[in-house]
Design an enzyme around this catalytic site. Structure first.
Site, PDB file in Angstrom:
ATOM      1  N   LYS A 262       0.980  -1.253  -0.206  1.00 25.64           N
ATOM      2  CA  LYS A 262       0.009  -0.059   0.042  1.00 25.64           C
ATOM      3  C   LYS A 262       0.788   1.145  -0.059  1.00 25.64           C
ATOM      4  O   LYS A 262       2.220   1.195   0.211  1.00 25.64           O
ATOM      5  CB  LYS A 262      -0.916  -0.038   1.446  1.00 25.64           C
ATOM      6  CG  LYS A 262      -1.970  -0.768   1.238  1.00 25.64           C
ATOM      7  CD  LYS A 262      -2.957  -0.844   2.602  1.00 25.64           C
ATOM      8  CE  LYS A 262      -4.026  -1.687   2.481  1.00 25.64           C
ATOM      9  NZ  LYS A 262      -5.159  -1.786   1.227  1.00 25.64           N
ATOM     10  N   ARG A 336     -10.078 -11.780   1.321  1.00 26.31           N
ATOM     11  CA  ARG A 336     -10.851 -12.921   0.622  1.00 26.31           C
ATOM     12  C   ARG A 336     -10.109 -14.037   0.960  1.00 26.31           C
ATOM     13  O   ARG A 336     -10.755 -15.242   0.809  1.00 26.31           O
ATOM     14  CB  ARG A 336     -11.067 -12.437  -0.733  1.00 26.31           C
ATOM     15  CG  ARG A 336      -9.903 -12.214  -1.580  1.00 26.31           C
ATOM     16  CD  ARG A 336     -10.312 -11.392  -2.756  1.00 26.31           C
ATOM     17  NE  ARG A 336     -10.424  -9.992  -2.638  1.00 26.31           N
ATOM     18  CZ  ARG A 336     -10.768  -9.126  -3.640  1.00 26.31           C
ATOM     19  NH1 ARG A 336     -11.075  -9.541  -4.942  1.00 26.31           N
ATOM     20  NH2 ARG A 336     -10.959  -7.819  -3.409  1.00 26.31           N
TER      21      ARG A 336
HETATM   22  N1  BES Z   1      -8.179  -3.984   3.969  1.00 30.83           N
HETATM   23  C1  BES Z   1      -8.181  -3.389   2.464  1.00 30.83           C
HETATM   24  C2  BES Z   1      -9.718  -2.721   2.500  1.00 30.83           C
HETATM   25  C3  BES Z   1      -9.881  -1.396   2.794  1.00 30.83           C
HETATM   26  C4  BES Z   1      -9.394  -0.175   2.149  1.00 30.83           C
HETATM   27  C5  BES Z   1     -10.500  -1.015   4.064  1.00 30.83           C
HETATM   28  C6  BES Z   1      -9.582   0.887   2.857  1.00 30.83           C
HETATM   29  C7  BES Z   1     -10.640   0.200   4.554  1.00 30.83           C
HETATM   30  C8  BES Z   1     -10.050   1.193   3.958  1.00 30.83           C
HETATM   31  C9  BES Z   1      -8.408  -4.569   1.824  1.00 30.83           C
HETATM   32  O1  BES Z   1      -7.342  -5.611   2.022  1.00 30.83           O
HETATM   33  C10 BES Z   1      -7.758  -4.380   0.433  1.00 30.83           C
HETATM   34  O2  BES Z   1      -6.558  -3.671   0.271  1.00 30.83           O
HETATM   35  N2  BES Z   1      -8.674  -4.332  -0.758  1.00 30.83           N
HETATM   36  C11 BES Z   1      -7.918  -3.850  -2.071  1.00 30.83           C
HETATM   37  C12 BES Z   1      -8.291  -5.047  -2.879  1.00 30.83           C
HETATM   38  C13 BES Z   1      -7.742  -4.838  -4.394  1.00 30.83           C
HETATM   39  C14 BES Z   1      -6.306  -5.021  -4.272  1.00 30.83           C
HETATM   40  C15 BES Z   1      -8.446  -5.751  -5.345  1.00 30.83           C
HETATM   41  C16 BES Z   1      -8.529  -2.637  -2.180  1.00 30.83           C
HETATM   42  O3  BES Z   1      -9.679  -2.380  -1.829  1.00 30.83           O
HETATM   43  O4  BES Z   1      -8.014  -1.548  -2.924  1.00 30.83           O
HETATM   44 MN    MN Z   2      -5.405  -5.720   1.819  1.00 34.39          MN
END
Ligand code: BES
Ligand code: MN
Ligand code: ZN
Length: 487
Positions: A262, A336
């Site tokens: 991230k 997931r």
């Molecule tokens: N934990 C995150 C989702 C999230 C993002 C929760 C912002 C709260 C605030 C999750 O694990 C994630 O990173 N999801 C990705 C999925 C993508 C890589 C397909 C996302 O939402 O960007």
């Molecule tokens: Mn994530």
């Protein structure tokens, strides 16, 4: 120190309250003169006080100095949650508070208002003080809720306290940094909660997780120095259960994204990525007392998502508990992966329904904003029940579809599934479609709580940080549980 909340019958209202006690009294819109006799109306006018919901005014009345609390014309019981929060905040510098706020309500409305009010009184003064040298906390040590209604009112106070206490537990867990709330620490906390609430608990350590073939959980954990845990909690009713429900919660104690790392700002809130698991734990703590007749089992996969030297590589293939192979094309789509294992285990126990909770996607926040959870399903009857329970609980949830045309985006050339969709759009829905692959034909509702699980700027009874969102919906749903109609 926790505030003691007691219920006083109307007659017990101190006529001449002790010094340091603030008496809060309801004033309905358009009824200033009736509800606060002796109030100087010119003063109220000058202060802009009209009795609208959540307006506050300290003023002299015939009864003495009062905190006048606007409750609107015909307030719905849920608004007493934010009224309670505003009143408790206003009274935070006092020793004691008398809350005489529901006198104009009757019957079920009054009971619901009392419960919501008590929740608001507790949640409104919540501060996460663990890491502060001098935590700002309320000075209040006693709150007397004034209400007619005898045993029913007393039970509503007790329920309000219990539910708010569970929400505070969730908030504390969500707010605790990932470096401290490791999977092991979370499991220890779950053990404490289980013992206190009278739940069965089973904790799988890394060796047991390997034995159970939880390949998704192990894959996500691979880049971490912290061992994973898998926690299973069970409430078994005394008589014949009215049904059985599985609750599954995403427990990523910190989400750095893994090798698909991230950004710095993208990581800021990622200690909250275990909110699904915390919410399920909070709800479970209430089940024996508030929803005793249904068998409820919780499945909590716990790990952080880090970038250690042996972290899962992009392109690696994991094998989930149910044998499905998954090509990991983005290690940041990790929720997931651990839910795949947890859902598989839930299905093996043959529940009547599965609800899963996860801070699953950023995309759901784009779609619905920060305050609303996304609700998907493979069973419309169950989805409607969840939405109705959310409505009753005053928690914002909204349905999202699972469009079949997006499913082929999850086909992989090398494995059974890939963990991300094909294009940039509909990310919340592809995540839902991915999870659907693991629930078979068990009625299932996934809640994507990425928005409302935490609060970025305080509002109503929500402080910045963990919110405790969905505890009330789950408990309401379980308390009213009955056999599902066919899909
Ligand atoms: N934990 C995150 C989702 C999230 C993002 C929760 C912002 C709260 C605030 C999750 O694990 C994630 O990173 N999801 C990705 C999925 C993508 C890589 C397909 C996302 O939402 O960007
Ligand atoms: Mn994530
Ligand atoms: Zn995550």
């Amino acid at each position: 120190m926790p505030v003691a909340i007691t219920l006083d019958h109307l007659a017990a209202l101190p006529v001449d309250p002790a010094e340091g006690t603030l008496v809060a009294q309801a004033v309905r819109a358009g009824r200033l003169a009736d509800d606060a006799p002796g109030l100087d109306e010119a003063l109220a006018d000058l202060a802009g006080f009209e009795g609208k919901v959540n307006q506050l005014l300290v003023a002299a009345t015939d009864a003495g100095t009062r905190l006048l609390v606007g409750v609107g014309e015909d307030p719905d019981p849920a608004s007493f949650r934010k009224i309670g929060a505003a009143v408790a905040k206003r009274a935070a510098t006092q020793d004691a508070l008398v809350a005489d706020l529901v006198g104009h309500l009757d019957g079920a409305e009054r009971t619901a208002a009392i419960e919501a009010l008590v929740q608001g009184l507790i949640l409104g003064t919540y501060r996460f003080g663990t890491y502060k040298a001098a935590p700002e906390s309320t000075k209040l040590t006693a709150i007397h809720v004034v209400a007619k209604g005898g045993a029913r009112a007393a039970a509503a106070v007790d329920r309000g306290i219990a539910v708010a206490t569970a929400m505070v537990l969730v908030r504390d867990l969500v707010n605790t940094p990932g470096g401290d709330l490791t999977p092991k620490a979370f499991a220890a906390e779950a053990t404490r909660v289980a013992t206190e609430a009278g739940l069965e608990i089973e904790v799988l350590d890394k060796a047991a997780i390997r034995k159970a073939k939880l390949g998704g959980l192990l894959g996500v954990n691979r880049g971490s120095a912290q061992e994973p845990r898998f926690v299973k909690l069970t409430h078994r009713p005394e008589g014949k259960p009215r049904g059985s429900v599985a609750l599954v919660g995403k427990g990523v104690t910190f989400d750095a994204g893994g090798l698909s790392i991230k950004t710095a700002t993208g990581m800021e809130w990622m200690k909250t990525d275990m909110a699904g698991a915390a919410t399920v734990l909070g709800a479970m703590s209430l089940v024996p007392a508030l929803a005793p007749k249904v068998q409820v089992t919780a499945y909590l996969p716990l790990t952080d998502n880090m970038l250690g030297p042996d972290a899962t590589r992009v392109g690696d293939v994991l094998t989930a508990r149910n044998g499905t192979t998954i090509e990991v094309l983005n290690t940041d789509a990790e929720g997931r992966l651990i839910l795949a294992d947890a859902l598989s285990l839930a299905v093996e126990d043959e529940p009547d329904a599965i609800i899963d909770l996860a801070t699953l996607t950023g995309a759901v926040i784009v779609a619905l904003g920060e305050r609303t959870a996304g609700v998907m399903t493979n069973h419309d009857g169950l989805k409607q029940r969840v939405l109705d329970a959310a409505d009753d609980a005053g928690e914002a949830m909204w349905p999202l579809p699972l469009p079949e045309h997006l499913r082929k985006g999850l086909d992989s050339e090398v494995a059974d599934l890939r963990n991300i969709g094909a294009g940039p759009y509909g990310g919340a829905l592809t995540a839902g479609l991915f999870l659907r692959e693991f629930v078979g034909d068990v009625p299932w509702v996934p809640l994507d709580i990425a928005g409302p699980a935490d609060t970025t700027a305080a509002w109503d009874e929500n402080a910045r940080g963990g919110a405790g969102f969905a505890v009330r919906t789950l408990v309401g749903l379980l308390a009213a549980w009955s056999k599902l109609p066919a899909a």
